[in-house]
Design an enzyme around this catalytic site. Structure first.
Site: not given
Length: 429
Positions: A401, A405
């Site tokens: 992350h 995304d």
């Protein structure tokens, strides 16, 4: 040692053969079934010979090393002692003595040391002799931790402390780093390991363990899931696997079909084919698909299909079969497992419905493919909704992350599922 202790295991020699030491320096570490102990030098001298190695089990009273003593303690400084031996029985009830205690008890204030040379962990622990010297000279933990250490593996020696004092204690007024009361701290838990068979990790298992822990510490993992209908792919493969092998001389498993579809999806979303270097993102030019594969030993390895997006199904199948064969026979070479840019893990091989895979560093995502399972599904037909038996699979994508995304991760795994579902049943072999 205590009366109930009959043997000890050598953890590590901190002084090598031929090395000089001073009185109070830690020569080795010994573990018993009650506590780990440090064995200090009875006097200054040289380690002539070690009679046991690390991990050897030594009975109480057995000679462990031969020391040549060049200097004795102050109490017997006038006596001439030519040599000495270190015995297990010399530990003087060390199972009752605290092990290499932190100097937090020397000062009332809590300090955190700054980075310190070779081994931060080793430099944060000090022998009882060092602690006593620190108490005598009112040296705090913060100050002691900053003293340059010359001992084995960054251990602080008595001579280091006295040299520091002689130099005027340059870190005496160093500002301590106060701990943030809101910061997360690793709890100091003492787990009961229980009793049972002890199995030593082989080198590969240790490397796998280190790599997995490193990956979880490095990448904030997020996992996205989708479901795919593989009925068309399953039917085509079942109908053509024999003809494919007769024509091309290669077995047609599902893996080449998965690699082909994943490579196409990676080409559609190139940012998933990346790695992180500090504050920069490196988007790879080549699409090299790694296949997590179990070895006969039970360990894990990732052979790589290089430039998978440029190869036809026949070539991918040949690569997959060759790499799988080498893995089963433990014949994979360095080039076979190098250069992966994206990894797939077929957890369905073992009957798993889905998985939450750990990213193969330095990649930024990994795809787990669950078992292909037949079940009733509602499908849309010309006559409306109907219930039919379909071959279904769950796909789970773990992604980093920091750079991937939810939109990119979710779109990519959905695209892979689309390629699975839209498989051309009229495809020629």
């Amino acid at each position: 040692m205590g009366e109930s202790i009959t043997e000890g295991t050598i953890i590590n020699w901190l002084i090598s053969e031929g090395d000089a030491f001073e009185e109070g320096d830690i020569i080795l570490e010994v573990a018993t079934d009650k506590v780990d102990n440090e064995v200090p030098a009875p006097a200054s001298g040289t380690l002539v010979k070690t009679l046991f190695q690390a991990k050897d089990v030594v009975p109480v009273g057995e000679v462990m090393a031969i020391l040549e003593v060049s200097e004795v303690s102050n109490a017997s400084a006038k006596k001439s002692v030519p040599s000495s031996t270190v015995e297990t029985s010399q530990k003087i009830e060390k199972d009752k003595r605290p092990r290499a205690t932190k100097l937090a008890s020397v000062a009332n204030t809590q300090f955190v040391s700054s980075p310190l040379g070779k081994s931060d962990r080793a430099s944060l622990f000090f022998s009882p002799l060092i602690i006593e010297i620190a108490k005598t000279h009112h040296i705090s933990y913060e100050e002691l931790a900053r003293i340059p250490a010359t001992g084995n593996e960054g251990r602080l020696r008595k001579s280091d402390v006295f040299q520091y004092i002689e130099d005027g204690r340059p870190f005496q007024f160093a500002q301590p780093i106060q701990q943030d009361p809101t910061a997360y701290r690793i709890p100091q838990l003492k787990f009961d390991k229980g009793k049972g068979k002890v199995i030593e990790m082989d080198r590969m298992r240790q490397m796998i363990a280190d790599h997995m822990v490193y990956s979880k510490h490095t990448s904030p993992h997020v996992t996205a899931y989708v479901e795919a209908d593989l009925t068309n792919m399953v039917n085509w493969r079942n109908a053509n696997k024999v003809a494919f092998q007769e024509k091309h001389g290669e077995r047609l498993t599902f893996t080449p079909l998965f690699v082909e579809a994943v490579a196409k999806a990676v080409k559609d979303f190139p940012n998933i084919n990346a790695s992180v270097d500090g504050s920069t993102i490196i988007v790879k030019e080549n699409i090299n698909i790694g296949m997590a594969t179990a070895l006969p030993s039970g360990n894990l390895i990732v052979p790589v299909v290089k430039n998978a997006d440029t190869k036809d199904l026949k070539t991918i199948a040949a690569n997959v079969n060759e790499l799988s064969g080498k893995a089963r026979e433990n014949k994979l070479g360095a080039d076979d497992i190098k250069g992966s840019t994206f990894t797939i893990s077929n957890v369905g091989t073992f009957g798993s419905i889905m998985g939450t895979p750990i990213i193969n560093q330095p990649e930024v995502a990994i795809l787990a493919l669950g078992i292909i399972k037949k079940r009733p599904e509602v499908i849309e037909t010309e006559n409306g909704d109907e219930i039919a038996i379909r071959s279904m699979m769950y796909l789970s994508l773990s992604f980093d992350h920091r750079v991937v995304d939810g939109f990119l991760g979710g779109s990519f795994v959905r695209r892979v599922a689309d390629y699975f579902e839209q498989f051309d049943v009229n495809r020629k072999i």
